[in-house]
Motif scaffolding. Structure first.
Motif, PDB file in Angstrom:
ATOM      1  N   TRP A 428       0.862  -1.188   0.000  1.00  0.00           N
ATOM      2  CA  TRP A 428       0.000   0.000   0.000  1.00  0.00           C
ATOM      3  C   TRP A 428       0.893   1.231   0.000  1.00  0.00           C
ATOM      4  O   TRP A 428       1.765   1.349   0.874  1.00  0.00           O
ATOM      5  N   PRO A 429       0.759   2.156  -0.950  1.00  0.00           N
ATOM      6  CA  PRO A 429      -0.206   2.045  -2.051  1.00  0.00           C
ATOM      7  C   PRO A 429       0.168   0.922  -3.005  1.00  0.00           C
ATOM      8  O   PRO A 429       1.339   0.609  -3.170  1.00  0.00           O
ATOM      9  N   SER A 430      -0.811   0.330  -3.618  1.00  0.00           N
ATOM     10  CA  SER A 430      -0.576  -0.837  -4.457  1.00  0.00           C
ATOM     11  C   SER A 430       0.020  -0.433  -5.801  1.00  0.00           C
ATOM     12  O   SER A 430      -0.193   0.666  -6.285  1.00  0.00           O
ATOM     13  N   ALA A 431       0.761  -1.383  -6.399  1.00  0.00           N
ATOM     14  CA  ALA A 431       1.455  -1.106  -7.651  1.00  0.00           C
ATOM     15  C   ALA A 431       0.725  -1.677  -8.862  1.00  0.00           C
ATOM     16  O   ALA A 431       1.216  -1.579  -9.979  1.00  0.00           O
ATOM     17  N   ASN A 432      -0.431  -2.276  -8.653  1.00  0.00           N
ATOM     18  CA  ASN A 432      -1.182  -2.825  -9.783  1.00  0.00           C
ATOM     19  C   ASN A 432      -1.964  -1.728 -10.502  1.00  0.00           C
ATOM     20  O   ASN A 432      -2.141  -0.631  -9.970  1.00  0.00           O
ATOM     21  N   ASP A 433      -2.440  -2.038 -11.690  1.00  0.00           N
ATOM     22  CA  ASP A 433      -3.109  -1.007 -12.492  1.00  0.00           C
ATOM     23  C   ASP A 433      -4.635  -1.078 -12.430  1.00  0.00           C
ATOM     24  O   ASP A 433      -5.323  -0.272 -13.050  1.00  0.00           O
ATOM     25  N   TRP A 434      -5.195  -2.050 -11.693  1.00  0.00           N
ATOM     26  CA  TRP A 434      -6.644  -2.189 -11.546  1.00  0.00           C
ATOM     27  C   TRP A 434      -7.343  -2.328 -12.900  1.00  0.00           C
ATOM     28  O   TRP A 434      -8.480  -1.915 -13.064  1.00  0.00           O
ATOM     29  N   ALA A 435      -6.643  -2.932 -13.855  1.00  0.00           N
ATOM     30  CA  ALA A 435      -7.204  -3.138 -15.202  1.00  0.00           C
ATOM     31  C   ALA A 435      -6.740  -4.506 -15.694  1.00  0.00           C
ATOM     32  O   ALA A 435      -5.547  -4.724 -15.910  1.00  0.00           O
ATOM     33  N   THR A 436      -7.671  -5.434 -15.845  1.00  0.00           N
ATOM     34  CA  THR A 436      -7.320  -6.801 -16.227  1.00  0.00           C
ATOM     35  C   THR A 436      -6.854  -6.864 -17.677  1.00  0.00           C
ATOM     36  O   THR A 436      -7.559  -6.430 -18.588  1.00  0.00           O
ATOM     37  N   GLY A 437      -5.651  -7.394 -17.877  1.00  0.00           N
ATOM     38  CA  GLY A 437      -5.158  -7.650 -19.223  1.00  0.00           C
ATOM     39  C   GLY A 437      -4.718  -6.442 -20.020  1.00  0.00           C
ATOM     40  O   GLY A 437      -4.663  -6.494 -21.245  1.00  0.00           O
ATOM     41  N   PHE A 483     -14.852  -4.264  -5.008  1.00  0.00           N
ATOM     42  CA  PHE A 483     -13.544  -4.539  -4.432  1.00  0.00           C
ATOM     43  C   PHE A 483     -12.614  -3.334  -4.579  1.00  0.00           C
ATOM     44  O   PHE A 483     -11.842  -3.024  -3.660  1.00  0.00           O
ATOM     45  N   TYR A 484     -12.694  -2.657  -5.719  1.00  0.00           N
ATOM     46  CA  TYR A 484     -11.870  -1.449  -5.875  1.00  0.00           C
ATOM     47  C   TYR A 484     -12.220  -0.420  -4.812  1.00  0.00           C
ATOM     48  O   TYR A 484     -11.338   0.146  -4.160  1.00  0.00           O
ATOM     49  N   PHE A 485     -13.510  -0.151  -4.614  1.00  0.00           N
ATOM     50  CA  PHE A 485     -13.928   0.825  -3.603  1.00  0.00           C
ATOM     51  C   PHE A 485     -13.513   0.370  -2.206  1.00  0.00           C
ATOM     52  O   PHE A 485     -13.120   1.182  -1.370  1.00  0.00           O
ATOM     53  N   LEU A 486     -13.610  -0.931  -1.937  1.00  0.00           N
ATOM     54  CA  LEU A 486     -13.223  -1.441  -0.623  1.00  0.00           C
ATOM     55  C   LEU A 486     -11.752  -1.176  -0.358  1.00  0.00           C
ATOM     56  O   LEU A 486     -11.362  -0.776   0.745  1.00  0.00           O
ATOM     57  N   ALA A 487     -10.923  -1.354  -1.365  1.00  0.00           N
ATOM     58  CA  ALA A 487      -9.484  -1.149  -1.207  1.00  0.00           C
ATOM     59  C   ALA A 487      -9.077   0.317  -1.305  1.00  0.00           C
ATOM     60  O   ALA A 487      -8.295   0.811  -0.492  1.00  0.00           O
ATOM     61  N   LYS A 488      -9.628   1.031  -2.283  1.00  0.00           N
ATOM     62  CA  LYS A 488      -9.128   2.367  -2.608  1.00  0.00           C
ATOM     63  C   LYS A 488     -10.075   3.507  -2.246  1.00  0.00           C
ATOM     64  O   LYS A 488      -9.662   4.667  -2.206  1.00  0.00           O
ATOM     65  N   LEU A 515      -5.425  -2.514  -0.058  1.00  0.00           N
ATOM     66  CA  LEU A 515      -5.505  -3.772  -0.796  1.00  0.00           C
ATOM     67  C   LEU A 515      -5.306  -4.979   0.116  1.00  0.00           C
ATOM     68  O   LEU A 515      -5.986  -5.994  -0.031  1.00  0.00           O
ATOM     69  N   ASP A 516      -4.387  -4.891   1.069  1.00  0.00           N
ATOM     70  CA  ASP A 516      -4.087  -6.046   1.914  1.00  0.00           C
ATOM     71  C   ASP A 516      -5.312  -6.482   2.721  1.00  0.00           C
ATOM     72  O   ASP A 516      -5.708  -7.644   2.687  1.00  0.00           O
TER      73      ASP A 516
END
Length: 576
Positions: A428-437, A483-488, A515-516
């Motif tokens: 946190w902050p997370s390094a993923n892009d929150w966009a699949t593929g 899930f995005y709202f829950l994390a971010k 995210l964790d």
């Protein structure tokens, strides 16, 4: 010469003998119950039948058992009637070291049977049921896995409005305004066929009447991301391989046991629908870091690149699950898995097959580059976790949750890998892009946007009564957004892509929990509370239970779950 494990980098050899670090943060394992312990558990559950209004014709059958946290074990059981499984009627039981029941989650579709006497003798044979499905699905196809037909009691379910929602307009309905009502049962077969049809997979589950062979329901089981050591996506990466004589294999025996190959393996489909054989090389340097050249060799350096990406994704998914969640491999019991690359020709897809606990990855065609990015690999492995636990039925709302679970696993793994692939927490902050593929798309447009699913033009941002009619890759959208709202967290501006009109309490912009924590809550619900028939309204209750058990009944995390689901029209909003 005996087998020897070697740490390598795709372009840089790591010193021989360097040991792979192991995590000391793994959940305490509980061995699978002995026959005596299982008999005791079944006896306890059968002894409580009367409080559910059930007689001796009703029973339980153990499906899966997994290690849990702090010396607990998780047992999933089907509900049965005269020994026949009642489809999508289940219990999830958590027990302690002494075999005592800590909790039981029940999703029952058996109550409509209570007090009745049903005939469970089929008119149709299992062979006849299979033959009928094959004639419909792929009469000239080749079986990749031997077809099966299981006799079941299939619930006839209708959706009904709960008290107080009878007069609501359709567009005003909330997910909790509807409930599934079982009107009766039909004796049927669950026929599972996994076939190759003209070099393309044709995977179906079909419910066939055991009296006349009529198809009651059918759904596509292609659990895919696409729907319709110099890696390509992650640069130079370290891999664990095996040296056999003078030949190196893309076989990692440090992660997982048993399975088809005795460890995690990458195989070469070589433009077929079959797994092929494990990648081998004369040196321990793999890949060229470039996208596969269509029509070229699948075994030279360029052909190896997809295998490098696949192994990197597999490794990071395994490590994330183990180090963060204490979950070993896909099924929690550390069974090794594998990935086949170069599946079919110009194939714009990737999919998971539970019979071999393996994945198949295409090279891409008109839409995609090779489908071996970390989030795609983790997405497919996520299907394996779901199959081993809740086994969410791959149609309707449960199918959308199944796909969402894989997208969530992809984002968690991507964040873990991009932060170095070590440690026992998600960054946190997370390094993923929150966009699949996103990485695999030739036009740069991801398959799915978790924060705003409707950006793809097909996925809704919120629950509606028609959600169950969508393809599961689109009905996953609202839960991804949750899930995005829950994390971010969200945004209070109606012009923002992170805004939800359903959040009406203070503050209008809900606060995320990171995210964790979000992933821990989701994973606990998925593996210990969800069952095959879980829908959106039911998911909200179970994810909330998981948050309350982990962080407290009135915790900020539990409130965030309620707000995140309210943001997608599932349940009412609350103030923080």
């Amino acid at each position: 010469m005996g087998l020897r494990k070697t740490l390598i980098a795709a372009a840089v050899l790591v010193l021989a003998g360097q040991a792979a670090a192991s995590s000391d943060h793994v959940m305490a394992e509980k061995a699978v119950f002995s026959p005596q312990e299982n008999a005791r558990l079944l006896s306890t559950l059968n002894g409580e039948r009367s409080k559910h209004g059930l007689d001796a014709d009703h029973g339980y059958a153990i499906i899966q058992q997994h290690p849990g946290v702090k010396g607990t074990a998780i047992t999933r059981l089907n509900h049965t009637y005269k020994g026949v499984r009642i489809f999508e009627s289940e219990s999830v039981v958590v027990t302690d070291d002494g075999g005592n029941i800590v909790s039981e989650t029940i999703d029952e579709r058996r109550n409509a049977v209570a007090g009745k006497r049903l005939d469970v003798t089929p008119v149709l044979s299992s062979k006849e049921a299979i033959a009928g499905v094959v004639r419909t699905v792929a009469p000239a196809g080749e079986h990749l896995v031997k077809p099966t037909a299981e006799l079941i009691l299939f619930p006839l379910v209708k959706s009904a409005r709960v008290a107080g929602a009878e007069s609501k307009a359709e567009e005003d309905l909330n997910a909790v305004d509807l409930e599934d009502v079982v009107e009766g049962y039909q004796l049927a077969y669950l026929v599972q066929t996994r076939m190759d049809k003209a070099d393309k997979p044709a995977f179906y589950n079909t419910i066939v009447s055991a009296s006349d062979g009529a198809v009651l329901k059918q759904w596509d089981m292609m659990q895919s991301v696409a729907g319709t050591g110099k890696s390509l996506y992650s640069g130079t990466v370290p891999l664990e391989t095996t040296l056999s004589g003078s030949t190196y294999k893309l076989l990692d025996t440090t992660r997982g046991t048993g399975g088809t190959y005795g460890g995690m393996a990458i195989t070469n489909s070589n433009h077929t629908a079959n797994a092929g054989s494990i990648y081998t090389n004369s040196t321990n340097i793999w890949g060229d870091g470039a996208a596969y050249i269509p029509g070229g060799s699948t075994t030279n350096a360029n052909g190896q690149t997809a295998a490098v990406d696949a192994m990197w994704g597999l490794k990071n998914t395994y490590d994330m699950l183990k180090n963060v969640m204490g979950w070993l491999s896909l099924n929690g019991n550390n069974t090794a898995t594998s990935i086949a690359v170069h599946t079919n020709t110009n194939y714009d897809n990737a999919y998971y097959m539970d019979s071999c606990k393996c994945m198949f990855i295409g090279d891409g065609g008109s839409m995609f580059k090779p489908l071996a990015s970390v989030d795609v690999i983790a997405h497919e492995m996520g299907h394996g976790v779901t199959a081993a636990t809740s086994n969410l039925t791959y149609s309707g709302e449960s199918g959308g949750l199944n796909e969402s679970a894989s997208d969530i696993n992809g984002e968690a793994t991507e964040a873990y890998a991009r932060a170095g692939g070590t440690g026992n927490v998600l960054p946190w902050p997370s390094a993923n892009d929150w966009a699949t593929g996103k990485e695999i798309a030739k036009n740069g447009q991801p398959l799915r946007w978790l924060w705003k699913p409707s950006k793809d033009g097909k996925s809704p941002d919120a629950w509606s009564s028609t959600l169950k009619n969508l393809n599961v890759h689109y009905s996953s959208g609202p839960n991804n957004r949750m899930f995005y709202f829950l994390a971010k967290g969200s945004n209070s501006s109606s012009s923002s892509e992170y805004y939800s009109k359903y959040l009406t309490k203070a503050p209008l912009a809900m606060t995320g929990i990171g995210l964790d924590k979000a992933y821990r809550i989701w994973f606990k619900a998925l593996t210990t509370k969800f069952t095959a028939s879980t829908n959106y309204a039911n998911a909200r209750l179970k994810v909330l239970q998981a948050a309350q058990e982990l962080y407290g009944t009135n915790s900020a995390e539990a409130k965030a779950v309620q707000r995140a689901y309210a943001a997608i029209n599932v349940g009412a909003d609350i103030a923080e």
